[in-house]
Design an enzyme around this catalytic site. Structure first.
Site, mmCIF file in Angstrom:
data_model
loop_
_atom_site.group_PDB
_atom_site.id
_atom_site.type_symbol
_atom_site.label_atom_id
_atom_site.label_comp_id
_atom_site.label_asym_id
_atom_site.label_seq_id
_atom_site.Cartn_x
_atom_site.Cartn_y
_atom_site.Cartn_z
ATOM 1 N N TYR A 177 0.839 -1.212 0.000
ATOM 2 C CA TYR A 177 0.000 0.000 0.000
ATOM 3 C C TYR A 177 0.867 1.253 0.000
ATOM 4 O O TYR A 177 0.681 2.158 -0.821
ATOM 5 C CB TYR A 177 -0.890 -0.062 1.236
ATOM 6 C CG TYR A 177 -1.665 1.176 1.604
ATOM 7 C CD1 TYR A 177 -2.780 1.567 0.876
ATOM 8 C CD2 TYR A 177 -1.319 1.925 2.737
ATOM 9 C CE1 TYR A 177 -3.520 2.679 1.249
ATOM 10 C CE2 TYR A 177 -2.052 3.030 3.121
ATOM 11 C CZ TYR A 177 -3.150 3.412 2.372
ATOM 12 O OH TYR A 177 -3.880 4.507 2.750
ATOM 13 N N ASP A 326 4.786 -3.608 10.505
ATOM 14 C CA ASP A 326 4.104 -2.510 11.192
ATOM 15 C C ASP A 326 5.007 -1.299 11.344
ATOM 16 O O ASP A 326 6.229 -1.391 11.255
ATOM 17 C CB ASP A 326 3.619 -2.982 12.576
ATOM 18 C CG ASP A 326 2.388 -2.232 13.047
ATOM 19 O OD1 ASP A 326 2.005 -1.225 12.407
ATOM 20 O OD2 ASP A 326 1.806 -2.641 14.060
HETATM 21 C C1 UGA Z 1 -3.529 2.781 8.698
HETATM 22 C C2 UGA Z 1 -3.944 2.385 7.310
HETATM 23 O O1 UGA Z 1 -2.880 1.893 6.550
HETATM 24 C C3 UGA Z 1 -4.547 3.500 6.563
HETATM 25 O O2 UGA Z 1 -5.894 3.609 6.944
HETATM 26 C C4 UGA Z 1 -3.944 4.855 6.702
HETATM 27 O O3 UGA Z 1 -3.178 5.217 5.626
HETATM 28 C C5 UGA Z 1 -3.211 5.095 7.974
HETATM 29 O O4 UGA Z 1 -2.791 3.969 8.700
HETATM 30 C C6 UGA Z 1 -4.093 6.007 8.769
HETATM 31 O O5 UGA Z 1 -5.086 5.549 9.340
HETATM 32 O O6 UGA Z 1 -3.837 7.196 8.703
HETATM 33 P P1 UGA Z 1 -2.580 1.486 10.742
HETATM 34 O O7 UGA Z 1 -2.464 2.696 11.580
HETATM 35 O O8 UGA Z 1 -1.531 0.447 10.936
HETATM 36 O O9 UGA Z 1 -2.621 1.825 9.204
HETATM 37 O O10 UGA Z 1 -4.006 0.793 10.885
HETATM 38 P P2 UGA Z 1 -4.939 0.418 12.131
HETATM 39 O O11 UGA Z 1 -5.810 -0.685 11.712
HETATM 40 O O12 UGA Z 1 -5.600 1.646 12.609
HETATM 41 O O13 UGA Z 1 -3.958 -0.219 13.212
HETATM 42 C C7 UGA Z 1 -3.224 0.521 14.128
HETATM 43 C C8 UGA Z 1 -2.447 -0.446 14.982
HETATM 44 O O14 UGA Z 1 -3.350 -1.214 15.791
HETATM 45 C C9 UGA Z 1 -1.593 -1.464 14.213
HETATM 46 O O15 UGA Z 1 -0.355 -1.574 14.830
HETATM 47 C C10 UGA Z 1 -2.362 -2.782 14.368
HETATM 48 O O16 UGA Z 1 -1.515 -3.901 14.344
HETATM 49 C C11 UGA Z 1 -3.024 -2.595 15.717
HETATM 50 N N1 UGA Z 1 -4.276 -3.350 15.943
HETATM 51 C C12 UGA Z 1 -5.259 -3.385 15.017
HETATM 52 C C13 UGA Z 1 -4.485 -4.009 17.171
HETATM 53 O O17 UGA Z 1 -3.612 -4.005 18.060
HETATM 54 N N2 UGA Z 1 -5.659 -4.660 17.388
HETATM 55 C C14 UGA Z 1 -6.643 -4.715 16.473
HETATM 56 O O18 UGA Z 1 -7.696 -5.322 16.746
HETATM 57 C C15 UGA Z 1 -6.440 -4.050 15.242
#
Ligand code: UGA
Length: 386
Positions: A177, A326
């Site tokens: 992505y 990550d």
């Molecule tokens: C997001 C997405 O890539 C895009 O939506 C965007 O470009 C950007 O980042 C953003 O929102 O601005 P990310 O922040 O990794 O990526 O996505 P999330 O699903 O919000 O996850 C945040 C963190 O929480 C990650 O480290 C993930 O591993 C963790 N997570 C997710 C958990 O610990 N538990 C869960 O149930 C889900």
């Protein structure tokens, strides 16, 4: 239209025609989370400013109807002739369509590359050919795992025109992505520098708010982003899953403050054309565990009978599948946005959460209580954002 001397990317100056402020705004991806907040924000001032807004998406359910000055078109941007017509009739095109769900980067990488790169190349070329202002939403993910300077030294914050873009190896498909988004940024930049495209690139940093994503088993399948994952667990009385323990950090920005900044970009073409802008809130830099605790607190404040939240550690590859990776820390520098937009986000995370919880409960508590599936399938699926 009036002739102006404006700064081109790379510091070059040349004269061309620009508008003071766009009157005809096309929003592609208007029915997604961001679009469903941005369009009403723009429409609120449409009657006094004479602005016409074209809202385009495959479905506009989240947007609602009856907004003043808004024309709705439910269509895919791949529909033959659609982009040509949209670009022809707009002063500015706001480009939000994307697949932006991390659960899909390593499970549907080809779709991710198409939605975030291939499908958008025609839009860039059309805007360049007609000299339309393209305001394209990229992502903070382009910065990659951590903030590093061009020479590899750690930086506290991610700075648009300084920080290196530090992605993982190819086999770590998580970065599909970010790589697609980065290449599109480079295509846009090159059209700006060499082919006359007026553009602005926005890099949002973890924008959250009502209407974000979906709840698995109710209005989508797979794994949504963390906010919806945690709210899903809280509403079902299930444990909140902390990927690799939840020590990774994110800086969360309220969607209302985000769309206010985007509105200012549209009001300031001279300042913003040729620029890449981070939009985020560096003061809301927290661990994912802290986000979970905050959401659980906000949920229990509204539902005192809810069971005490439970947290469960889950291995990243068990949760997302092979090839996940990550970002450890993601803090934006917003010095440029503050300078160009006179904008500074104020809402702390704890102030945002009650309204978000109330929105999810209003939309989902009933179907969940009615007994829709409670398992989160491990094979991810999902849609596009706006
Ligand atoms: C997001 C997405 O890539 C895009 O939506 C965007 O470009 C950007 O980042 C953003 O929102 O601005 P990310 O922040 O990794 O990526 O996505 P999330 O699903 O919000 O996850 C945040 C963190 O929480 C990650 O480290 C993930 O591993 C963790 N997570 C997710 C958990 O610990 N538990 C869960 O149930 C889900």
């Amino acid at each position: 239209m009036r002739p102006r001397t404006i700064r081109q990317p790379g510091g070059r100056y040349r004269a061309r025609a620009v508008r003071d402020r766009p009157r005809r705004i096309a929003v592609l991806g208007a029915g997604g989370f961001v679009g469903s907040h941005l369009v009403p924000h723009l429409a609120a001032r449409a009657p006094t400013e004479g602005t016409e807004i074209l809202a385009v998406d495959r479905t506009l359910e989240k947007l609602g109807s009856g907004l003043p000055g808004v024309r709705r078109v439910e269509a895919d941007i791949a529909q033959p002739g659609l982009l040509e017509e949209v670009v022809r009739d707009a002063d500015v095109v706001v480009s939000l369509t994307a697949i932006c769900n991390p659960a899909l980067y390593n499970t549907r990488p080809l779709d991710v590359i198409d939605a975030n790169f291939t499908d958008l190349i025609p839009l860039v070329k059309l805007c360049a050919a007609r000299r339309r202002w393209l305001v394209h939403f990229s992502t903070c993910e382009v910065y990659g795992r951590v903030a590093l300077s061009a020479t590899g030294r750690p930086m506290r914050a991610m700075v648009e025109d300084e920080t290196a873009l530090f992605l993982g190896p190819i086999a770590r498909e998580r970065w599909t992505y970010a790589a697609a988004k980065q290449l599109l940024e480079r295509v846009i930049w090159a059209h700006g520098r060499h082919a006359g495209l007026p553009f602005t690139i926005v890099r949002p940093f973890n924008v959250i708010g009502p209407r974000m994503d979906f709840i698995p088993g109710v209005d989508g399948e797979g794994i949504p982003r963390v906010l919806a994952c945690f709210l899903n667990a809280l509403m079902r009385g299930e444990p909140l899953q902390l990927v690799d323990g939840g020590r990774q950090r994110r800086s969360f920005l309220d969607v209302g403050e985000f769309v206010a900044a985007v509105g200012r970009i549209l009001e300031r073409p001279d300042a913003c054309q040729g620029e890449i802008l981070n939009l985020g809130n560096p003061r809301n830099d927290v661990t994912i565990r802290a986000l979970g605790r905050g959401l659980a607190g906000a949920y229990r404040a509204q539902h005192p009978d809810a069971p005490a939240p439970r947290f469960e550690r889950v291995d990243a590859e068990t949760f997302y599948g092979a090839g996940y990776d990550d970002t450890a820390v993601r803090v934006p520098s917003i010095a440029k946005a503050t300078r160009l937009l006179d904008w500074r986000p104020r809402l702390q995370l704890t102030q945002m959460l009650p309204a978000i919880v109330a929105d999810y409960v209003a939309r989902y508590a009933e179907p969940i209580a009615a007994g829709v599936s409670s398992r989160q399938p491990r094979v991810a699926a999902g849609g596009r954002r706006g």
